[in-house]
Write an enzyme that holds these catalytic residues in place. Structure first.
Site, PDB file in Angstrom:
ATOM      1  N   GLY A  63       3.592  30.627 -14.885  1.00  0.00           N
ATOM      2  CA  GLY A  63       2.658  30.188 -15.991  1.00  0.00           C
ATOM      3  C   GLY A  63       3.124  30.392 -17.365  1.00  0.00           C
ATOM      4  N   SER A  64       2.143  30.752 -18.198  1.00  0.00           N
ATOM      5  CA  SER A  64       2.769  30.267 -19.617  1.00  0.00           C
ATOM      6  C   SER A  64       3.521  31.410 -20.417  1.00  0.00           C
ATOM      7  CB  SER A  64       1.344  30.681 -20.493  1.00  0.00           C
ATOM      8  OG  SER A  64       0.522  29.266 -20.350  1.00  0.00           O
TER       9      SER A  64
END
Length: 348
Positions: free
Chosen positions: A161-162
């Site tokens: 993810g981020s």
């Protein structure tokens, strides 16, 4: 104690298993003994069990000893000292006890593991046969769909993810196509991918509360601060379209992803960092989605490297091994396994 402190790290002991009796008898064990079966208990069995003494004699037909061929003196068991902070470990276990997940905290400049938690956990007392509740506890552990024996910190593999945007940013900076002053208009949508419209997280929040506005014009550092998806989708797609198709994936490998950390005493998975084969792959990879898989330990390790000037250490659980009241026979020191492929300026 407490149903197990750091059970995935310490592991557990249990009776010698069927089929392994001869091996342990040759090593001098009594079959009623307990042996390490997982974690540090298994890794450090030779230290923790000590060395058994014995003598080898030749006897005559009357059963009288004729000569002694060899003798080995017994040696006491040694203690294994870990890097874990006990109180910190208990607090972390309590904090995550109602969730599935993992916590890994490393000492930034050395790689020492201060706490490692995988949840749900398990009670190592379940593996003691004389424990009245052993059978029921083992059944509950083995039948639990949440897989409590799995060490999610080292064996759980997840799309990052981020947090992966750190790597995408590094790839953009190192490519020379981007600088800290590069700007991007971060709106609700990303329309650069042919045939698709992707939504920023701000749009998802707008749909929920009607108030969240787009991030607007951002520099590259601000893009990371705001976790602007379109900015990083743009970088991933732009690098791919310019022929630097492996810029992001190679940077990820340079950060230690897709490879074992080399931690001693625990089993670990390596995750997966594929090279993008299409524009869609490149866009997904730029924000840590798609086919990317990482372990929490790998991520803690590269984030520590960002903070310490770019040095990747081998995560360290064992501080030293020492006999009772004696000099340590092994002392584990910080070990450098790599350096982030990022210039000092870009790392800053």
């Amino acid at each position: 104690f407490e149903g197990g402190i750091a059970p995935h790290v310490l592991g557990y002991v249990s009776a010698i298993q069927p089929g392994a009796e001869d091996e342990y008898k040759r090593r001098g064990y009594q079959l009623a003994e307990r042996v390490g079966r997982a974690g540090i208990e298994k890794w450090g069995e030779a230290y923790l069990a000590g060395r058994r003494g014995g003598a080898l004699y030749v006897f005559n037909a009357q059963g009288q000893p004729v000569t002694r061929l060899a003798k080995t003196e017994a040696q006491p068991a040694q203690a294994i000292y870990l890097t874990l902070d006990r109180d910190f470990q208990l607090a972390a276990q309590q904090a995550i006890s109602n969730f599935r997940g993992a916590i890994v905290v490393l000492e930034r400049d050395t790689g020492r593991v201060l706490t490692m938690v995988s949840s749900p956990g398990f009670d190592p007392n379940a593996f003691e046969p004389i424990n009245f509740n052993s059978s029921q506890m083992l059944f509950e552990i083995s039948s639990d769909p949440a897989q409590p024996l799995l060490n999610r910190a080292t064996q759980g593999q997840y799309p990052l993810g981020s947090v992966f945007k750190i790597i995408t940013m590094a790839a953009g900076l190192e490519s020379g196509h981007y600088t800290p002053q590069t700007t991007y208009q971060c709106g609700y949508f990303f329309d650069e991918l042919p045939g698709a419209r992707l939504n920023d997280w701000t749009y998802e929040y707008y749909l929920k509360n009607g108030r969240t506005i787009p991030s607007g014009l951002l520099t590259l550092p601000e893009g990371l601060m705001r976790s602007c998806n379109p900015f990083f989708w743009h970088i991933g797609l732009d690098l791919y379209n310019q022929g630097e198709t492996r810029a992001v994936s190679e940077m990820a490998r340079g950060f230690g992803l897709g490879s074992p950390t080399g931690i001693v005493g625990l089993e670990e998975e390596v995750g997966q960092i594929p090279d993008p084969e299409s524009q869609v792959d490149a866009v997904n990879m730029a924000i840590g989605q798609g086919d990317i898989l990482v372990t929490p330990l790998q991520v803690a390790n590269f984030v520590a490297a960002i903070g310490n000037g770019g040095v990747l250490h081998r995560p360290q659980l064992v501080e030293r091994v020492a006999p009772p009241d004696g000099q340590a026979t092994q002392v584990f020191k910080p070990e450098v396994i790599g350096k982030l492929p990022v210039s000092a300026e870009n790392l800053k």
